[in-house]
Design a protein around this motif. Structure first.
Motif, mmCIF file in Angstrom:
data_model
loop_
_atom_site.group_PDB
_atom_site.id
_atom_site.type_symbol
_atom_site.label_atom_id
_atom_site.label_comp_id
_atom_site.label_asym_id
_atom_site.label_seq_id
_atom_site.Cartn_x
_atom_site.Cartn_y
_atom_site.Cartn_z
ATOM 1 N N PRO A 165 -50.808 12.576 29.596
ATOM 2 C CA PRO A 165 -50.370 12.479 30.957
ATOM 3 C C PRO A 165 -49.761 13.630 31.402
ATOM 4 O O PRO A 165 -49.930 14.297 32.696
ATOM 5 N N ALA A 166 -49.134 14.436 30.514
ATOM 6 C CA ALA A 166 -48.668 15.642 31.011
ATOM 7 C C ALA A 166 -49.591 16.961 31.689
ATOM 8 O O ALA A 166 -49.042 17.630 32.238
ATOM 9 N N VAL A 167 -50.866 16.613 30.999
ATOM 10 C CA VAL A 167 -51.839 17.614 31.761
ATOM 11 C C VAL A 167 -51.909 17.472 33.294
ATOM 12 O O VAL A 167 -52.249 18.556 33.884
ATOM 13 N N LEU A 168 -51.800 16.309 33.606
ATOM 14 C CA LEU A 168 -52.073 15.779 35.174
ATOM 15 C C LEU A 168 -50.790 16.520 35.746
ATOM 16 O O LEU A 168 -50.962 16.628 37.015
ATOM 17 N N LYS A 169 -49.560 16.615 35.189
ATOM 18 C CA LYS A 169 -48.477 17.090 35.918
ATOM 19 C C LYS A 169 -48.774 18.671 36.382
ATOM 20 O O LYS A 169 -48.110 18.973 37.451
ATOM 21 N N LYS A 170 -49.487 19.362 35.713
ATOM 22 C CA LYS A 170 -49.858 20.443 36.312
ATOM 23 C C LYS A 170 -50.824 20.726 37.080
ATOM 24 O O LYS A 170 -51.214 21.696 37.574
ATOM 25 N N SER A 171 -51.746 19.732 37.371
ATOM 26 C CA SER A 171 -52.669 19.510 38.241
ATOM 27 C C SER A 171 -52.150 19.774 39.751
ATOM 28 O O SER A 171 -51.344 19.212 40.261
ATOM 29 N N ARG A 172 -52.962 20.244 40.414
ATOM 30 C CA ARG A 172 -52.846 20.432 41.896
ATOM 31 C C ARG A 172 -53.853 19.635 42.890
ATOM 32 O O ARG A 172 -53.796 19.769 44.082
ATOM 33 N N CYS A 173 -54.269 18.557 42.189
ATOM 34 C CA CYS A 173 -55.208 17.666 42.892
ATOM 35 C C CYS A 173 -54.375 16.918 43.809
ATOM 36 O O CYS A 173 -54.871 16.728 44.965
ATOM 37 N N TYR A 174 -53.333 16.430 43.280
ATOM 38 C CA TYR A 174 -52.620 15.254 44.274
ATOM 39 C C TYR A 174 -51.263 15.603 43.997
ATOM 40 O O TYR A 174 -50.642 16.249 42.880
ATOM 41 N N PRO A 175 -50.246 15.176 44.860
ATOM 42 C CA PRO A 175 -48.672 15.215 44.433
ATOM 43 C C PRO A 175 -48.466 14.399 43.152
ATOM 44 O O PRO A 175 -49.238 13.567 42.773
ATOM 45 N N PRO A 176 -47.433 15.074 42.539
ATOM 46 C CA PRO A 176 -46.963 14.310 41.201
ATOM 47 C C PRO A 176 -46.959 12.773 41.307
ATOM 48 O O PRO A 176 -46.910 12.052 40.448
ATOM 49 N N ALA A 177 -46.489 12.334 42.582
ATOM 50 C CA ALA A 177 -46.139 10.912 42.865
ATOM 51 C C ALA A 177 -47.405 10.087 42.498
ATOM 52 O O ALA A 177 -47.585 8.982 42.153
ATOM 53 N N VAL A 178 -48.434 10.710 42.678
ATOM 54 C CA VAL A 178 -49.917 10.345 42.736
ATOM 55 C C VAL A 178 -50.357 10.293 41.299
ATOM 56 O O VAL A 178 -50.801 9.373 40.816
ATOM 57 N N THR A 179 -50.375 11.524 41.044
ATOM 58 C CA THR A 179 -50.966 11.673 39.741
ATOM 59 C C THR A 179 -50.267 11.171 38.597
ATOM 60 O O THR A 179 -50.745 11.125 37.304
ATOM 61 N N GLY A 180 -48.988 10.887 38.627
ATOM 62 C CA GLY A 180 -48.414 10.082 37.741
ATOM 63 C C GLY A 180 -48.630 8.800 37.349
ATOM 64 O O GLY A 180 -48.219 8.141 36.292
ATOM 65 N N THR A 181 -49.486 8.257 38.497
ATOM 66 C CA THR A 181 -50.041 6.729 38.218
ATOM 67 C C THR A 181 -51.218 6.789 37.472
ATOM 68 O O THR A 181 -51.584 5.517 37.315
ATOM 69 N N VAL A 182 -51.894 7.779 37.335
ATOM 70 C CA VAL A 182 -52.988 7.906 36.478
ATOM 71 C C VAL A 182 -52.730 7.658 34.913
ATOM 72 O O VAL A 182 -51.912 8.294 34.442
ATOM 73 N N ARG A 183 -53.392 6.487 34.362
ATOM 74 C CA ARG A 183 -52.981 6.132 33.013
ATOM 75 C C ARG A 183 -54.270 5.827 32.436
ATOM 76 O O ARG A 183 -54.907 4.447 32.325
ATOM 77 N N THR A 184 -54.984 6.874 31.965
ATOM 78 C CA THR A 184 -56.376 6.736 31.298
ATOM 79 C C THR A 184 -55.978 5.937 30.124
ATOM 80 O O THR A 184 -55.432 6.499 29.282
#
Length: 297
Positions: A165-184
């Motif tokens: 999940p830490a990889v998505l924290k560096k992504s600019r796709c969506y705010p952290p509040a959104v990317t933090g909900t992604v749990r593959t």
């Protein structure tokens, strides 16, 4: 003597610097060799007992992985269609030769139709992305002339890694509040979910939907788009399979090869899709494409 000696020493030094290390692989060539070695065996040798297989590929596509995947699948199915026609024609010809007969126009028409129906039963069983980003897909369908089928059980195990999940924290796709909900939930292979390469990963018919991030769109809308694509693909796949099995039985029931083909193409009880299950989703941290995986329940 000094003047005569200097060129000899100079040449020797150059030979040592540029030629003496020629036996040691350079980093770039070592990486290339490692990448070539990592290529799955099925890319060059797709055949397996009991099934007909073909490999399609496509380079990176500026329109995204969705279009790249469609291009690779189309390439694989074009090759598979030719292979199916060759196998069935050979089976008919062998039978007719034994009976001292030959293919007529009606039989050739039936061969073409049967080949298309078998193509409808094809499915993606594996995939691979090389170091240049080229996508390879392995597609297979039952071999009607075979007695037994090894199928996709002959595929090699994949070297996977857990989703971080830490990889998505560096992504600019969506705010952290959104990317933090992604749990593959399922592991990754070559940087993408394992189910992207093997849609039937759990042993059930599955499909993948990929939706790009559109300007002004939000995460939930992108997710719904990917889910709709995946469900539509799964429904189409199962409908084609059931329709083709039914039509094959009608064609082959009174055909000279029907007795042989019936053993491999006996229609199984395939219920229509009434329920699907969304198994997993993944957001590409670079391209912002959203991948969603659905299967039959």
């Amino acid at each position: 003597m000094k003047l005569a000696f200097f060129p000899i020493v100079y040449v020797a030094v150059l030979a040592f610097l540029f030629g003496g290390c020629s036996g040691v692989p350079q980093p770039s060539s070592a990486k290339k060799e490692a990448a070539d070695t990592a290529m799955p065996a099925w890319v060059a040798h797709p055949d397996a007992p009991g099934v007909l297989r073909a490999v399609g590929s496509a380079p990176r596509n500026f329109q995204g992985v969705y279009m790249q995947r469609d291009t690779a699948l189309a390439d694989a199915r074009d090759k598979l269609a030719h292979k199916i026609a060759v196998v069935i024609s050979a089976a008919y010809t062998s039978k007719l030769k034994a009976d001292r007969a030959a293919l007529d126009r009606r039989m050739r028409r039936e061969i073409t139709e049967v080949s298309q129906l078998l193509l409808h039963q094809s499915r993606q069983v594996d995939g691979y992305i090389d170091r240049r980003g080229r996508l390879y897909l392995l597609v297979e369908t039952p071999d009607p002339t075979a007695v037994t089928s090894a199928g996709s059980t002959g595929l090699p195990p994949l070297e996977t890694e857990a989703f971080d999940p830490a990889v998505l924290k560096k992504s600019r796709c969506y705010p952290p509040a959104v990317t933090g909900t992604v749990r593959t939930r399922y592991p990754l292979y070559l940087g993408r979910p394992v189910w992207f390469f093997r849609p039937d990963y759990l042993g059930k018919p599955g499909a993948v939907g990929i939706a790009e991030k559109e300007p002004g769109s939000d995460f939930e809308r992108q997710k719904r788009a990917a889910e709709a694509l995946a469900k539509a693909d799964l429904a189409k796949r199962r409908r084609l399979q059931m329709d083709s099995q039914h039509r094959l039985m009608k064609i082959l029931r009174h055909d000279i090869m029907g007795g042989t083909f019936d053993k491999r193409l006996q229609a199984k009880s395939t219920s229509r899709i009434t329920d699907t299950l969304t198994r997993d989703l993944w957001l590409d941290p670079k391209s912002c494409e959203l991948y969603l995986w659905v299967t039959e329940k």
